[in-house]
Scaffold this motif. Structure first.
Motif, PDB file in Angstrom:
ATOM      1  N   LYS A  23      78.380  33.479 -23.874  1.00  0.00           N
ATOM      2  CA  LYS A  23      77.817  32.173 -23.541  1.00  0.00           C
ATOM      3  C   LYS A  23      77.206  31.492 -24.760  1.00  0.00           C
ATOM      4  N   THR A  24      76.874  32.285 -25.791  1.00  0.00           N
ATOM      5  CA  THR A  24      76.260  31.726 -26.993  1.00  0.00           C
ATOM      6  C   THR A  24      77.279  30.919 -27.781  1.00  0.00           C
ATOM      7  N   LYS A  25      76.990  29.643 -27.967  1.00  0.00           N
ATOM      8  CA  LYS A  25      77.850  28.758 -28.746  1.00  0.00           C
ATOM      9  C   LYS A  25      77.135  28.260 -30.000  1.00  0.00           C
ATOM     10  N   ASN A  26      75.831  28.482 -30.052  1.00  0.00           N
ATOM     11  CA  ASN A  26      75.014  28.025 -31.176  1.00  0.00           C
ATOM     12  C   ASN A  26      73.986  29.103 -31.498  1.00  0.00           C
ATOM     13  N   ILE A  27      73.570  29.165 -32.759  1.00  0.00           N
ATOM     14  CA  ILE A  27      72.551  30.120 -33.193  1.00  0.00           C
ATOM     15  C   ILE A  27      71.493  29.383 -34.002  1.00  0.00           C
ATOM     16  N   ILE A  28      70.226  29.636 -33.687  1.00  0.00           N
ATOM     17  CA  ILE A  28      69.107  29.164 -34.515  1.00  0.00           C
ATOM     18  C   ILE A  28      68.391  30.403 -35.045  1.00  0.00           C
ATOM     19  N   ILE A  29      68.198  30.477 -36.354  1.00  0.00           N
ATOM     20  CA  ILE A  29      67.510  31.598 -36.989  1.00  0.00           C
ATOM     21  C   ILE A  29      66.234  31.059 -37.630  1.00  0.00           C
ATOM     22  N   ASP A 270      68.721  19.697 -24.206  1.00  0.00           N
ATOM     23  CA  ASP A 270      69.912  19.045 -24.740  1.00  0.00           C
ATOM     24  C   ASP A 270      71.165  19.720 -24.189  1.00  0.00           C
ATOM     25  N   PRO A 271      72.118  18.960 -23.644  1.00  0.00           N
ATOM     26  CA  PRO A 271      73.309  19.568 -23.027  1.00  0.00           C
ATOM     27  C   PRO A 271      74.129  20.446 -23.979  1.00  0.00           C
ATOM     28  N   GLN A 272      74.147  20.106 -25.268  1.00  0.00           N
ATOM     29  CA  GLN A 272      74.910  20.940 -26.208  1.00  0.00           C
ATOM     30  C   GLN A 272      74.292  22.316 -26.371  1.00  0.00           C
ATOM     31  N   TYR A 273      72.964  22.390 -26.253  1.00  0.00           N
ATOM     32  CA  TYR A 273      72.261  23.633 -26.568  1.00  0.00           C
ATOM     33  C   TYR A 273      71.758  24.393 -25.341  1.00  0.00           C
ATOM     34  N   LYS A 274      71.512  23.711 -24.263  1.00  0.00           N
ATOM     35  CA  LYS A 274      70.912  24.330 -23.085  1.00  0.00           C
ATOM     36  C   LYS A 274      71.766  25.488 -22.573  1.00  0.00           C
ATOM     37  N   ASP A 275      71.156  26.681 -22.482  1.00  0.00           N
ATOM     38  CA  ASP A 275      71.811  27.895 -21.986  1.00  0.00           C
ATOM     39  C   ASP A 275      73.054  28.268 -22.784  1.00  0.00           C
ATOM     40  N   LYS A 276      73.159  27.740 -24.000  1.00  0.00           N
ATOM     41  CA  LYS A 276      74.302  28.044 -24.873  1.00  0.00           C
ATOM     42  C   LYS A 276      73.840  28.444 -26.273  1.00  0.00           C
ATOM     43  N   THR A 277      72.531  28.655 -26.431  1.00  0.00           N
ATOM     44  CA  THR A 277      71.968  28.863 -27.761  1.00  0.00           C
ATOM     45  C   THR A 277      71.105  30.111 -27.801  1.00  0.00           C
ATOM     46  N   THR A 278      71.314  30.919 -28.829  1.00  0.00           N
ATOM     47  CA  THR A 278      70.465  32.088 -29.067  1.00  0.00           C
ATOM     48  C   THR A 278      69.535  31.798 -30.233  1.00  0.00           C
ATOM     49  N   LEU A 279      68.258  32.115 -30.040  1.00  0.00           N
ATOM     50  CA  LEU A 279      67.228  31.965 -31.063  1.00  0.00           C
ATOM     51  C   LEU A 279      66.831  33.349 -31.560  1.00  0.00           C
ATOM     52  N   ILE A 280      66.920  33.564 -32.866  1.00  0.00           N
ATOM     53  CA  ILE A 280      66.544  34.831 -33.491  1.00  0.00           C
ATOM     54  C   ILE A 280      65.410  34.566 -34.474  1.00  0.00           C
ATOM     55  N   ILE A 281      64.331  35.326 -34.358  1.00  0.00           N
ATOM     56  CA  ILE A 281      63.146  35.130 -35.195  1.00  0.00           C
ATOM     57  C   ILE A 281      62.802  36.458 -35.854  1.00  0.00           C
TER      58      ILE A 281
END
Length: 364
Positions: A23-29, A270-281
């Protein structure tokens, strides 16, 4: 030869099927430079609160102190403990036997960021100088994949990142230190932030941008350009610790937790990111603990500064909260983890040693 061709086709099809399952289509680190696992899991340290390293002790005690660690850490880092702990995973709680460490032997910034982003604890990298990194990093690898071209960017407070990410070779968009954002297509918000950053006091020196500016620039870029992969690197927790200010170290960590909350709320709207983005910290290294003065520093001469942590929240990561298994993960595993979450195999393409992905993050 026919068998090799069939094997290649089978591996390719498996990768495509795996990508379709994700489901992950985007990644924020996001990295918090030099932030200790001790504060993440225990909250404010009473010994440091009541030491010469803390000014305004009464104020800091009222703001960040509580009798138990669970309450203290929520006061300091509410996003971590009200959101990630409920919907994601947290690694490196050594009080529960789970360890997260850097694998490089140096325990300071350039080697740490190289390890996180290339998956390779390269012993040749024993410096913080702006020498171009010879190792391919996962961001430049992703930037070359179909659908990710020119959709990968980095905004960092520390001015050395163009070297760490080898800007010339990688072709990545990297905005670091007090560099201007020069794209003529930038909206008025980005132009304003690029201009106003030169009007604030350079409290950490002329090369290290204040983290709120890095965050605001990164967030404005995210909203206008909609990248698939974004890296934000904050610096204040490390610099303020080196200066011996526990008050400002805590305040900076608390403020950056607020940035993360604001970022996550936007991603979920945001529709592009909602439930499609993983955040890694995560952090590039740990710090010392005993004797007390050692909290200011890190490196090979500072015991335990290899000890770190990381946290993940996203649609493919089971919401297990604090990871309690008696295992050790290494930051060299994060590059392949990032790659796998997007359905790619950085390890096969990197051209150098890369750690295995953390399977519990990717749902394996």
């Amino acid at each position: 030869m026919r068998k090799l061709i069939l094997l290649f086709i089978a591996v390719s099809m498996f990768g495509q099927l795996r990508a379709q399952d994700l489901k992950t289509k985007n990644i924020i680190i996001v990295t918090l430079d030099g932030f200790r696992w001790q504060e993440l899991y225990r909250g404010a340290d009473s010994a440091l609160l009541n030491s010469k390293f803390t000014k305004d002790k009464d104020e800091m005690t009222r703001k960040f102190w509580a009798p138990d660690a669970a309450s203290r850490r929520k006061l300091l880092l509410p996003f971590f403990w009200n959101v990630i702990a409920e919907k994601g995973q947290l690694y490196g709680n050594r009080d529960m036997g789970n360890k997260s460490e850097v694998a490089n032997p140096y325990h300071f910034s350039y080697p740490g960021y190289n390890e996180i982003l290339t998956g390779f604890p390269d012993v040749r990298i024993n410096f913080n100088d702006p020498n171009p990194n010879p190792n391919v990093n996962v961001l430049e690898y992703l930037n070359k994949q179909k659908g990710f071209e020119n959709k990968v960017a980095a905004f960092t407070s520390w001015h050395i990142f163009p070297a760490i990410l080898n800007e010339k070779r990688s072709g990545l968009l990297i905005n670091s230190g007090y560099a201007n954002f020069k794209d003529p297509k930038a909206n008025e918000r980005l132009k304003y932030l690029s201009e106003i950053q030169h009007k604030v006091p350079e409290l950490l020196g002329p090369d290290i941008r204040l983290d709120f500016l890095t965050f605001e620039l990164g967030k404005a870029y995210l909203k206008q350009y909609k990248p698939r992969v974004l890296y934000m690197g904050f610096a204040e927790t490390d610099d303020l610790a080196h200066e011996g200010s526990y008050k400002f170290y805590l305040q900076s960590a608390n403020k950056e937790d607020g940035f993360l909350n604001e970022l996550w709320q936007y991603l979920q709207s945001d529709p592009q990111y909602k439930d499609k983005t993983t955040l890694i910290i995560t952090s590039d290294h740990g710090r010392g603990e005993a004797p007390l003065e050692k909290w200011m520093g890190h490196g090979t001469d500072t015991p335990n500064s290899e000890q770190s942590w990381f946290a993940v929240i996203g649609p493919d990561t089971p919401p297990t909260g604090i990871v309690k298994t008696q295992t050790t993960t290494y930051h060299k595993q994060l590059a392949q983890t990032i790659s796998n979450l997007l359905g790619f195999d950085f390890k096969a393409a990197a051209g150098h040693e890369v750690g295995d992905a953390v399977g519990s993050v990717t749902g394996k």
